[in-house]
Each structure stands twice: as structure tokens, then as C-alpha cells.
Design a protein around this motif. Sequence first.
Motif, PDB file in Angstrom:
ATOM      1  N   ARG A  38       0.834  -1.191   0.000  1.00 38.85           N
ATOM      2  CA  ARG A  38       0.000   0.000   0.000  1.00 38.85           C
ATOM      3  C   ARG A  38       0.871   1.242   0.000  1.00 38.85           C
ATOM      4  N   GLN A  39       0.299   2.320  -0.511  1.00 42.20           N
ATOM      5  CA  GLN A  39       1.023   3.578  -0.569  1.00 42.20           C
ATOM      6  C   GLN A  39       0.130   4.691  -0.045  1.00 42.20           C
ATOM      7  N   PRO A  40       0.361   5.090   1.195  1.00 37.35           N
ATOM      8  CA  PRO A  40      -0.424   6.204   1.759  1.00 37.35           C
ATOM      9  C   PRO A  40      -0.086   7.507   1.042  1.00 37.35           C
ATOM     10  N   PRO A  41      -0.946   8.491   1.111  1.00 34.90           N
ATOM     11  CA  PRO A  41      -0.679   9.768   0.446  1.00 34.90           C
ATOM     12  C   PRO A  41       0.643  10.378   0.897  1.00 34.90           C
ATOM     13  N   GLY A  42       1.499  10.712  -0.039  1.00 32.67           N
ATOM     14  CA  GLY A  42       2.756  11.369   0.264  1.00 32.67           C
ATOM     15  C   GLY A  42       3.823  10.482   0.879  1.00 32.67           C
ATOM     16  N   LYS A  43       3.582   9.173   0.899  1.00 32.33           N
ATOM     17  CA  LYS A  43       4.551   8.258   1.508  1.00 32.33           C
ATOM     18  C   LYS A  43       4.991   7.195   0.510  1.00 32.33           C
ATOM     19  N   GLU A  44       6.000   6.437   0.902  1.00 29.13           N
ATOM     20  CA  GLU A  44       6.497   5.374   0.038  1.00 29.13           C
ATOM     21  C   GLU A  44       5.606   4.135   0.134  1.00 29.13           C
ATOM     22  N   ARG A  45       5.728   3.301  -0.871  1.00 32.24           N
ATOM     23  CA  ARG A  45       4.978   2.050  -0.886  1.00 32.24           C
ATOM     24  C   ARG A  45       5.493   1.141   0.226  1.00 32.24           C
ATOM     25  N   GLU A  46       4.573   0.510   0.947  1.00 36.17           N
ATOM     26  CA  GLU A  46       4.963  -0.337   2.065  1.00 36.17           C
ATOM     27  C   GLU A  46       4.288  -1.703   1.976  1.00 36.17           C
ATOM     28  N   PHE A  47       4.965  -2.671   2.524  1.00 35.79           N
ATOM     29  CA  PHE A  47       4.484  -4.052   2.531  1.00 35.79           C
ATOM     30  C   PHE A  47       3.288  -4.199   3.464  1.00 35.79           C
ATOM     31  N   VAL A  48       2.323  -4.997   3.029  1.00 34.03           N
ATOM     32  CA  VAL A  48       1.153  -5.287   3.860  1.00 34.03           C
ATOM     33  C   VAL A  48       1.089  -6.767   4.208  1.00 34.03           C
ATOM     34  N   ALA A  49       1.081  -7.626   3.188  1.00 35.32           N
ATOM     35  CA  ALA A  49       0.944  -9.065   3.419  1.00 35.32           C
ATOM     36  C   ALA A  49       1.438  -9.812   2.199  1.00 35.32           C
ATOM     37  N   ALA A  50       1.819 -11.078   2.403  1.00 33.86           N
ATOM     38  CA  ALA A  50       2.294 -11.901   1.293  1.00 33.86           C
ATOM     39  C   ALA A  50       1.891 -13.347   1.501  1.00 33.86           C
ATOM     40  N   PHE A  51       1.826 -14.047   0.377  1.00 32.69           N
ATOM     41  CA  PHE A  51       1.464 -15.470   0.361  1.00 32.69           C
ATOM     42  C   PHE A  51       2.448 -16.184  -0.551  1.00 32.69           C
ATOM     43  N   ARG A  52       3.055 -17.240  -0.051  1.00 29.95           N
ATOM     44  CA  ARG A  52       3.959 -18.046  -0.870  1.00 29.95           C
ATOM     45  C   ARG A  52       3.274 -19.374  -1.209  1.00 29.95           C
ATOM     46  N   SER A  53       3.236 -19.721  -2.469  1.00 32.33           N
ATOM     47  CA  SER A  53       2.537 -20.938  -2.870  1.00 32.33           C
ATOM     48  C   SER A  53       3.187 -22.179  -2.283  1.00 32.33           C
ATOM     49  N   SER A  54       4.521 -22.171  -2.143  1.00 29.66           N
ATOM     50  CA  SER A  54       5.229 -23.302  -1.551  1.00 29.66           C
ATOM     51  C   SER A  54       4.990 -23.301  -0.051  1.00 29.66           C
TER      52      SER A  54
END
Length: 127
Positions: A38-54
Motif C-alpha cells: 500500500r502507498q499512503p498519500p505522500g509516503k512510500e509504498r509499504e508491505f502489507v501481506a504476502a502469500f507463498r505458494s510453496s
Amino acid sequence: QVQLVESGGGYVQPGGSLRLSCAASGRTFGTYTMAWFRQPPGKEREFVAAFRSSGESTYYADSVKGRFTISRDVAKNTVYLQMISLKPEDTAGYYCAAVLQRVPLSSIRRPGQYNYWGQGTQVTVSS
């Protein structure tokens, strides 16, 4: 090639819920890692969640742990981000990302690890 299309964003009051969807098309088989940033207004893109198929393992940013859940529907080639107890600080453009490999845990939060991105969907949390 993989194409990603997000949907489900919108306007919600604090404490509310939303479910974002990321529909994948193209080469959607084999080992992969999919994530939400996600990228809040005026800020850098940040990690939220991830899923690995393995191993079907999931990972979350501390700021959303316990409130957000990433999941997938294999038959629909879709990854979801269920968000509950939303806060104003969750307001951001939300982006789905993918890479056709198993990303090491040490790198899973880095946007540069992903080479496929959706166009984003806006989430606004406000009273």
C-alpha cells in the motif's frame, strides 16, 4: 507474463471492513509469491501481506497483523485481502504484486522483489 487486476476498494468508516481482490491471468501456475502493498498519500509504498505458494505460508506487516488476512482461491486465480477493524491510517492505494518464484523471507517485504503489479485500488478510512 502475468496480469493482475485489483478490485474492492472504497470508502469505509473506522472500524469497518473491506475485502480486496486481485485477479491473476496469464501464467498462473507453478511456484509463486503474491503480495499486497500500500502507498499512503505522500509516503512510500509499504508491505502489507504476502502469500507463498510453496507451503502456503503467509506473512504480515506488524501494523496489520490480526486485522488483515491474505488468502487465495486457486480455482478463481484470485488472491484476497480481508481487512477488518480498519483505521484512518490504513488509508492508501493498495496494490497487488506477484513474482513467479519463491521469495526468501528476508526479502518478502521489498517491492523490488516483485515484477508484476496491478493498477491499484483506493481504500479510504474516514468518519
